[in-house]
Design an enzyme around this catalytic site. Structure first.
Site, PDB file in Angstrom:
ATOM      1  CG  ASP A   8      40.808  60.572  -1.517  1.00 16.50           C
ATOM      2  OD1 ASP A   8      41.136  59.767  -2.421  1.00 16.50           O
ATOM      3  OD2 ASP A   8      41.634  61.307  -0.937  1.00 16.50           O
ATOM      4  CB  CYS A  65      42.869  58.378   0.522  1.00 22.05           C
ATOM      5  SG  CYS A  65      44.195  58.276   1.739  1.00 22.05           S
ATOM      6  CB  THR A  67      49.323  58.151   1.094  1.00 21.49           C
ATOM      7  OG1 THR A  67      48.461  58.799   2.048  1.00 21.49           O
ATOM      8  CG2 THR A  67      50.050  59.191   0.257  1.00 21.49           C
ATOM      9  CG  HIS A  98      50.900  38.750  14.652  1.00 15.74           C
ATOM     10  ND1 HIS A  98      52.269  38.832  14.567  1.00 15.74           N
ATOM     11  CD2 HIS A  98      50.594  37.433  14.480  1.00 15.74           C
ATOM     12  CE1 HIS A  98      52.774  37.618  14.350  1.00 15.74           C
ATOM     13  NE2 HIS A  98      51.774  36.753  14.289  1.00 15.74           N
ATOM     14  CG  HIS A 133      49.568  37.687  18.407  1.00 19.18           C
ATOM     15  ND1 HIS A 133      50.735  38.403  18.293  1.00 19.18           N
ATOM     16  CD2 HIS A 133      49.836  36.429  17.970  1.00 19.18           C
ATOM     17  CE1 HIS A 133      51.672  37.622  17.790  1.00 19.18           C
ATOM     18  NE2 HIS A 133      51.157  36.416  17.582  1.00 19.18           N
TER      19      HIS A 133
HETATM   20  C1  RB5 Z   1      44.353  63.991  -1.600  1.00 20.33           C
HETATM   21  O1  RB5 Z   1      45.043  64.840  -2.448  1.00 20.33           O
HETATM   22  C2  RB5 Z   1      45.320  63.248  -0.692  1.00 20.33           C
HETATM   23  O2  RB5 Z   1      45.830  64.124   0.266  1.00 20.33           O
HETATM   24  C3  RB5 Z   1      44.628  62.080  -0.051  1.00 20.33           C
HETATM   25  O3  RB5 Z   1      44.155  61.218  -1.031  1.00 20.33           O
HETATM   26  C4  RB5 Z   1      45.472  61.215   0.860  1.00 20.33           C
HETATM   27  O4  RB5 Z   1      46.648  60.821   0.240  1.00 20.33           O
HETATM   28  C5  RB5 Z   1      45.685  61.733   2.222  1.00 20.33           C
HETATM   29  O5  RB5 Z   1      46.249  61.079   3.097  1.00 20.33           O
END
Ligand code: RB5
Length: 155
Positions: A8, A65, A67, A98, A133
């Site tokens: 993203d 993205c 996180t 695994h 596994h």
């Molecule tokens: C975008 O602001 C953020 O929410 C996205 O990149 C991600 O971290 C969502 O899980």
């Protein structure tokens, strides 16, 4: 090897650097976007990569993205996908050995580019061990396909 990569708006730069890193090793990388920092919806790219992996168009996928959480959750909704979000290389390696992950995800707001490179290298080079596994991964597929798990009702 051919991989799909998607991200993203939070991970445009990291995606470019990871793509160059993989291509330098002779790995073909298919970019499903995005390539601008305009705010966008991560499920779109998570789905695009997951679809390509599930359809066998590529050998695996990389998702980034902020996180790594949202985009991996989106991918995991597609039948046949085992996507894992991780922040260090050990988990990435073990997730292939695994859990036979077919997508690796991480967060551009969580880790730096050198850690991200180590994660993809460990994941790309690891091999699924099968055996016990394999039995457990088959159970994941059973849950996916039947919304039930026979072993959960035993003993
Ligand atoms: C975008 O602001 C953020 O929410 C996205 O990149 C991600 O971290 C969502 O899980």
């Amino acid at each position: 090897m051919k991989l799909a990569i998607g991200n993203d708006h939070s991970a445009v730069e990291m995606k470019k650097e990871i793509t160059a890193h993989l291509e330098a090793q002779g790995i073909e990388v298919v970019n499903v976007g995005v390539d601008t920092t305009d705010s966008c919806h991560y499920p779109v790219m998570g789905y695009r990569v997951a679809r390509m992996v599930a359809d066998g168009e590529v050998d695996g996928g990389i998702l980034i993205c902020g996180t790594g959480v949202g985009i991996s959750l989106a991918a995991n909704k597609v039948k046949g996908i085992r996507a894992c979000v991780c922040s260090e290389p050990y988990t990435a390696k073990l997730s292939k050995m695994h859990n036979n992950t077919n997508i690796i995800a991480f967060g551009a707001r969580v880790i730096g580019i050198e850690t991200a490179k180590m994660i993809v290298d460990e994941w790309v080079n690891a091999k699924f061990e099968g055996g016990r596994h394999g039995t457990r991964v088959d159970m994941l597929t059973e849950i996916q396909d039947t919304q039930d798990l026979k072993a959960a009702h035993e003993g």
